[in-house]
Design an enzyme around this catalytic site. Structure first.
Site, mmCIF file in Angstrom:
data_model
loop_
_atom_site.group_PDB
_atom_site.id
_atom_site.type_symbol
_atom_site.label_atom_id
_atom_site.label_comp_id
_atom_site.label_asym_id
_atom_site.label_seq_id
_atom_site.Cartn_x
_atom_site.Cartn_y
_atom_site.Cartn_z
ATOM 1 N N LYS A 165 -8.903 -4.889 11.656
ATOM 2 C CA LYS A 165 -7.775 -4.324 12.399
ATOM 3 C C LYS A 165 -7.598 -4.993 13.759
ATOM 4 O O LYS A 165 -6.478 -5.093 14.270
ATOM 5 C CB LYS A 165 -7.942 -2.815 12.542
ATOM 6 C CG LYS A 165 -7.752 -2.066 11.217
ATOM 7 C CD LYS A 165 -6.366 -2.314 10.620
ATOM 8 C CE LYS A 165 -6.122 -1.517 9.359
ATOM 9 N NZ LYS A 165 -4.773 -1.717 8.793
ATOM 10 N N SER A 169 -1.802 -0.060 -7.651
ATOM 11 C CA SER A 169 -1.775 1.001 -8.653
ATOM 12 C C SER A 169 -0.692 2.007 -8.307
ATOM 13 O O SER A 169 -0.378 2.209 -7.130
ATOM 14 C CB SER A 169 -3.135 1.701 -8.713
ATOM 15 O OG SER A 169 -3.077 2.849 -9.528
ATOM 16 N N TYR A 213 -13.916 -3.007 8.645
ATOM 17 C CA TYR A 213 -12.572 -2.461 8.861
ATOM 18 C C TYR A 213 -12.131 -2.671 10.304
ATOM 19 O O TYR A 213 -11.011 -3.129 10.563
ATOM 20 C CB TYR A 213 -12.570 -0.969 8.517
ATOM 21 C CG TYR A 213 -11.247 -0.286 8.768
ATOM 22 C CD1 TYR A 213 -10.210 -0.363 7.843
ATOM 23 C CD2 TYR A 213 -11.025 0.450 9.931
ATOM 24 C CE1 TYR A 213 -8.992 0.264 8.071
ATOM 25 C CE2 TYR A 213 -9.819 1.079 10.165
ATOM 26 C CZ TYR A 213 -8.803 0.990 9.241
ATOM 27 O OH TYR A 213 -7.605 1.609 9.472
ATOM 28 N N ASP A 221 -1.504 -7.225 -5.998
ATOM 29 C CA ASP A 221 -2.657 -7.283 -5.112
ATOM 30 C C ASP A 221 -2.286 -8.191 -3.947
ATOM 31 O O ASP A 221 -2.050 -9.390 -4.134
ATOM 32 C CB ASP A 221 -3.864 -7.830 -5.867
ATOM 33 C CG ASP A 221 -5.132 -7.901 -5.024
ATOM 34 O OD1 ASP A 221 -5.056 -7.633 -3.799
ATOM 35 O OD2 ASP A 221 -6.194 -8.226 -5.576
ATOM 36 N N VAL A 222 -2.250 -7.646 -2.727
ATOM 37 C CA VAL A 222 -1.815 -8.446 -1.584
ATOM 38 C C VAL A 222 -2.789 -9.577 -1.275
ATOM 39 O O VAL A 222 -2.432 -10.518 -0.548
ATOM 40 C CB VAL A 222 -1.609 -7.575 -0.325
ATOM 41 C CG1 VAL A 222 -0.489 -6.577 -0.537
ATOM 42 C CG2 VAL A 222 -2.904 -6.881 0.093
ATOM 43 N N GLY A 265 0.818 -1.208 0.000
ATOM 44 C CA GLY A 265 0.000 0.000 0.000
ATOM 45 C C GLY A 265 0.849 1.255 0.000
ATOM 46 O O GLY A 265 0.532 2.252 0.658
ATOM 47 N N ALA A 266 1.942 1.223 -0.770
ATOM 48 C CA ALA A 266 2.964 2.265 -0.685
ATOM 49 C C ALA A 266 2.701 3.476 -1.567
ATOM 50 O O ALA A 266 3.437 4.464 -1.474
ATOM 51 C CB ALA A 266 4.330 1.673 -1.037
ATOM 52 N N ASN A 310 0.925 -2.581 5.296
ATOM 53 C CA ASN A 310 0.147 -1.351 5.386
ATOM 54 C C ASN A 310 -1.124 -1.374 4.544
ATOM 55 O O ASN A 310 -2.092 -0.674 4.855
ATOM 56 C CB ASN A 310 1.019 -0.159 4.967
ATOM 57 C CG ASN A 310 0.219 1.099 4.762
ATOM 58 O OD1 ASN A 310 -0.226 1.743 5.707
ATOM 59 N ND2 ASN A 310 -0.001 1.465 3.495
#
Length: 256
Positions: A166, A38, A162, A65-66, A12-13, A92
């Site tokens: 987490k 992306s 979400y 895609d993780v 997610g960088a 991340n």
């Protein structure tokens, strides 16, 4: 140069907190493997790989895609081929489905869990498999830094999937830490509070920001750099005899 010649994979960088971590780690001498689905920057600006190359050092961008085991396998293989060793993984990548339980569709739930939890599982598994075969350097075969959230510890209003994901990250951090401490693999997490990343949407509606300001004891809300600095400590050799910890970066929200 706290990460001099250390190779770091960051998921997610491209945007937000992941982008800030990549830039901060590059400033500390790391070799950066920036991973995202992306190159587009959600909050605008030049692609992260351009920002990293402007600092100097070694950096590559890998699209992936993780939630895909094939993509994760390819990313870690390319990173290992390029740099030879993986010292740090920063999990991340995350997405939201901003709805309460009754309004959360099964497809939304599945996608959040695929990215936020399955992605962290796949990347952590790939990292640990590599790290177990590495020599110990500075008391570690490798380090994992998970980006959790205060909403893994308290409710995430109208963001059911979400918050649950987490909470899973916080547990995963402890489990990895306990299982692999004897092999000198260190796993910790950073749990941000309200962080202004430059992204739009429900989270930055005036009423949401006002609630966060009233709830946060410190006189400002968080920035991606605040989170990046905490992640830097956990990724560095300064973090000794600490594993399984979930470090709050929330301006005192959870203390109030």
């Amino acid at each position: 140069m706290r990460l001099q010649n250390k190779t770091v994979i960051i998921t997610g960088a491209s945007s937000g907190i992941g982008r800030a971590i990549a830039i901060r780690f590059m400033e500390e001498g790391a070799n950066i493997v920036a991973v995202d689905i992306s190159k587009d920057v959600v909050e605008g600006g030049r692609p992260v790989i351009e920002a990293l190359h402007a600092i100097g050092g070694n950096a590559i961008f890998l699209r992936g895609d993780v939630a895909s085991s094939a993509d994760v396998g390819r990313v870690f293989a390319e990173a290992q081929t390029c740099f030879g060793r993986i010292d740090v993984l920063v999990n991340n990548a995350a997405i939201h489905a901003p709805t309460p339980l009754a309004e959360t569709e099964e497809a939304e739930w599945d996608r959040v869990m695929d990215v936020n939890l399955k992605g962290a599982f796949l990347c952590s598994r790939a990292a640990v498999r590599i790290m177990l075969e590495q020599e110990i350097v500075d008391e570690a075969r490798g380090r994992i830094v998970n980006i959790a959230s205060q909403h893994g510890m308290v409710s995430a209003p109208s963001d059911f999937a979400y918050g649950v994901s987490k909470a899973g990250i916080a547990y995963m951090t402890k489990q990895i830490a306990a299982d692999y401490a004897a092999q000198n693999i260190i796993c910790n997490a950073v749990a941000p509070g309200k962080v202004l990343t430059g992204k739009g949407g429900r989270a930055v509606l005036p009423e949401m920001l006002e609630y966060s300001r009233q709830r946060t004891p410190m006189p400002r809300l968080g920035t991606p750099t605040d989170v990046a600095n905490a992640a830097l400590f956990l990724a560095s050799n300064e973090c000794t005899y600490i594993t399984g910890h979930n470090l709050l970066v929330d301006g005192g929200w959870m203390a109030a």
